[in-house]
Scaffold this motif. Structure first.
Motif, short mmCIF file in Angstrom:
data_model
loop_
_atom_site.label_atom_id
_atom_site.label_comp_id
_atom_site.label_asym_id
_atom_site.label_seq_id
_atom_site.Cartn_x
_atom_site.Cartn_y
_atom_site.Cartn_z
N ALA A 46 0.83 -1.20 0.00
CA ALA A 46 0.00 0.00 0.00
C ALA A 46 0.86 1.25 0.00
O ALA A 46 2.07 1.21 0.26
CB ALA A 46 -0.92 0.02 1.22
N PHE A 47 0.20 2.34 -0.27
CA PHE A 47 0.75 3.69 -0.15
C PHE A 47 1.33 3.86 1.26
O PHE A 47 0.75 3.42 2.25
CB PHE A 47 -0.38 4.68 -0.41
CG PHE A 47 -0.18 6.07 0.06
CD1 PHE A 47 0.90 6.83 -0.38
CD2 PHE A 47 -1.10 6.66 0.92
CE1 PHE A 47 1.07 8.13 0.03
CE2 PHE A 47 -0.95 7.97 1.34
CZ PHE A 47 0.14 8.70 0.90
N ASN A 48 2.49 4.49 1.35
CA ASN A 48 3.15 4.61 2.64
C ASN A 48 2.33 5.37 3.68
O ASN A 48 2.41 5.08 4.88
CB ASN A 48 4.53 5.27 2.46
CG ASN A 48 5.52 4.34 1.80
OD1 ASN A 48 5.42 3.13 1.89
ND2 ASN A 48 6.50 4.92 1.10
N GLY A 49 1.52 6.33 3.23
CA GLY A 49 0.65 7.03 4.18
C GLY A 49 -0.41 6.12 4.77
O GLY A 49 -0.77 6.26 5.95
N ALA A 50 -0.90 5.16 3.97
CA ALA A 50 -1.87 4.20 4.49
C ALA A 50 -1.22 3.28 5.51
O ALA A 50 -1.85 2.87 6.50
CB ALA A 50 -2.46 3.39 3.34
N ILE A 51 0.06 2.96 5.30
CA ILE A 51 0.80 2.15 6.26
C ILE A 51 0.95 2.91 7.58
O ILE A 51 0.77 2.35 8.67
CB ILE A 51 2.18 1.77 5.70
CG1 ILE A 51 2.01 0.84 4.48
CG2 ILE A 51 3.05 1.10 6.76
CD1 ILE A 51 3.30 0.56 3.73
N VAL A 52 1.25 4.20 7.49
CA VAL A 52 1.36 5.03 8.69
C VAL A 52 0.05 4.99 9.48
O VAL A 52 0.04 4.79 10.70
CB VAL A 52 1.71 6.49 8.32
CG1 VAL A 52 1.65 7.38 9.57
CG2 VAL A 52 3.08 6.57 7.68
N LYS A 53 -1.08 5.18 8.79
CA LYS A 53 -2.37 5.22 9.47
C LYS A 53 -2.72 3.89 10.11
O LYS A 53 -3.26 3.84 11.23
CB LYS A 53 -3.47 5.64 8.49
CG LYS A 53 -3.40 7.11 8.10
CD LYS A 53 -4.70 7.61 7.51
CE LYS A 53 -4.95 7.06 6.13
NZ LYS A 53 -6.16 7.66 5.51
N LEU A 54 -2.42 2.78 9.42
CA LEU A 54 -2.76 1.48 9.98
C LEU A 54 -1.88 1.16 11.18
O LEU A 54 -2.35 0.62 12.19
CB LEU A 54 -2.62 0.40 8.91
CG LEU A 54 -3.23 -0.97 9.27
CD1 LEU A 54 -4.72 -0.85 9.59
CD2 LEU A 54 -3.02 -1.97 8.14
N GLN A 55 -0.60 1.52 11.11
CA GLN A 55 0.26 1.31 12.26
C GLN A 55 -0.14 2.19 13.43
O GLN A 55 -0.02 1.80 14.60
CB GLN A 55 1.72 1.55 11.88
CG GLN A 55 2.32 0.45 11.00
CD GLN A 55 3.82 0.63 10.81
OE1 GLN A 55 4.32 1.73 10.82
NE2 GLN A 55 4.52 -0.47 10.62
N ALA A 56 -0.64 3.41 13.13
CA ALA A 56 -1.11 4.29 14.19
C ALA A 56 -2.32 3.70 14.91
O ALA A 56 -2.60 4.06 16.06
CB ALA A 56 -1.46 5.67 13.62
N ALA A 57 -3.03 2.81 14.23
CA ALA A 57 -4.17 2.10 14.83
C ALA A 57 -3.73 0.82 15.51
O ALA A 57 -4.54 -0.07 15.78
CB ALA A 57 -5.23 1.80 13.76
#
Length: 342
Positions: free
Chosen positions: A91-102
């Protein structure tokens, strides 16, 4: 909202934790300590992923790929990995950031797509459209493959840099569509702007009647936009499997980077024909490059800090900003130490 109701972030985190724990018993290394030799994954209709190319080139060694279906968006792909439905996803790196933040227990291990002078995501309109600049998009529909990922992040970054206020940006409507339908939706006036990338973009431009408003490459320069991730528990149990996967994908990136375009296209067409999924191979005939910036898919801090800053600025990240070093690793990539010879 009643105080007893869980937030979406907590609900997602709880689901990720429960499903990942459930999956852990059935996936990865067995009781005898042998590491996984098959990796479940999702593909893309009419296209060849870098792991599929790596497998066909023999770069994955004893590791085999197990295709379980197709996916149209990166966020759904990495959520499937986080919950144990697949072993890796991209996925897009920003989506990875959001999922890890969850609190999703995933780590990015190798870049797999990006933007450069040859391959990029463009924001296209019909030739006679009045849309020229950011303010012209207020009240308009923008078709893209999925919401909350690369296309939407780049769009909102461009709008903000163009002087639009948060309220005005909210009036621009992103619309999720299957990638293969986005061009048609633009031509049928169902959307005002189409976000097109890679071979789908090239096919649309070749057909004529469209023009670019801007591209992510014009906005940000060359960069890797997305990465493949594994669950942390999978990495712990199967480090050599992950190493074989990462280095194999890295070799496939460099193979495609150094071969004549005709050679790469012929290989991609042959892969589609061999897998027998009743697909149209015409998309891969427009292939130009993977767009990956780093050699062998190496990931850099910049490819995460750009989106961490954007997410924090837009209010989508609460609390302390994550550190890039906590989101990705290059330790499984042999190109990190100057290796990678095929």
């Amino acid at each position: 909202m009643p105080s007893t109701r869980q937030s979406p972030r907590r609900t997602l985190a709880a689901a990720v934790t429960l499903l990942a724990l459930t999956a852990a018993a059935g996936c990865g290394a067995d009781a005898g300590g042998r590491q996984a030799t098959q990796l479940r994954y999702q593909g893309s209709v009419g296209q060849v992923t870098l792991p599929e190319l790596a497998a066909d080139l023999g770069y994955l060694g004893d590791v085999k790929l197990n295709w379980i279906g197709n996916v149209t968006g990166g966020p759904a792909d990495i959520q499937a990995t986080a919950t144990g439905q697949t072993d890796f996803g991209g996925a897009f790196n920003g989506a990875i950031v959001k999922l890890q933040a969850a609190n999703a227990p995933i780590t990015a291990v190798v870049a797999y797509y990006g933007s450069d002078a040859q391959t990029f995501q463009g924001y296209y309109v019909l030739q006679d459209s009045p849309i020229r600049g950011p303010r012209d998009l207020i009240g308009k529909k923008v078709g893209m493959n999925t919401l909350g990922a690369h296309a939407e992040a780049v769009l909102k970054t461009w709008l903000a840099q163009g002087g639009l206020t948060p309220a005005e940006i909210a009036e621009v409507e992103p619309v999720a569509l299957p990638p293969v339908n986005i061009e048609q939706s633009l031509r049928q006036h169902q959307i005002d702007v189409a976000v097109l990338g890679g071979v789908i973009l090239d096919k649309a431009v070749a057909a004529g009647g469209v023009r670019t408003v801007f591209t992510d490459y014009e906005l940000l320069g060359a960069f890797s936009g997305g990465s493949y991730v594994f669950r942390d528990d999978f990495i712990t149990r199967n480090p050599e499997t992950v190493r074989a996967f990462v280095s194999g994908v890295g070799k496939a990136i460099e193979w495609a980077r150094t071969q004549p375009r005709e050679t790469v296209v012929a290989r991609l067409e042959a892969i589609i024909a061999k897998r027998g999924r009743n697909e149209d191979p015409s998309l891969v005939r427009y292939w130009k490059s993977s767009g990956v910036a780093g050699k062998g898919g190496l990931i850099s801090d910049r490819e995460f800090t750009t989106w961490i800053d954007w997410l924090a600025g837009s209010g989508e990240l609460k609390g302390d900003r994550p550190k890039p070093a906590d989101l990705y690793t290059n330790r499984f990539n042999e190109f990190a130490s100057g290796g990678g010879g095929a």
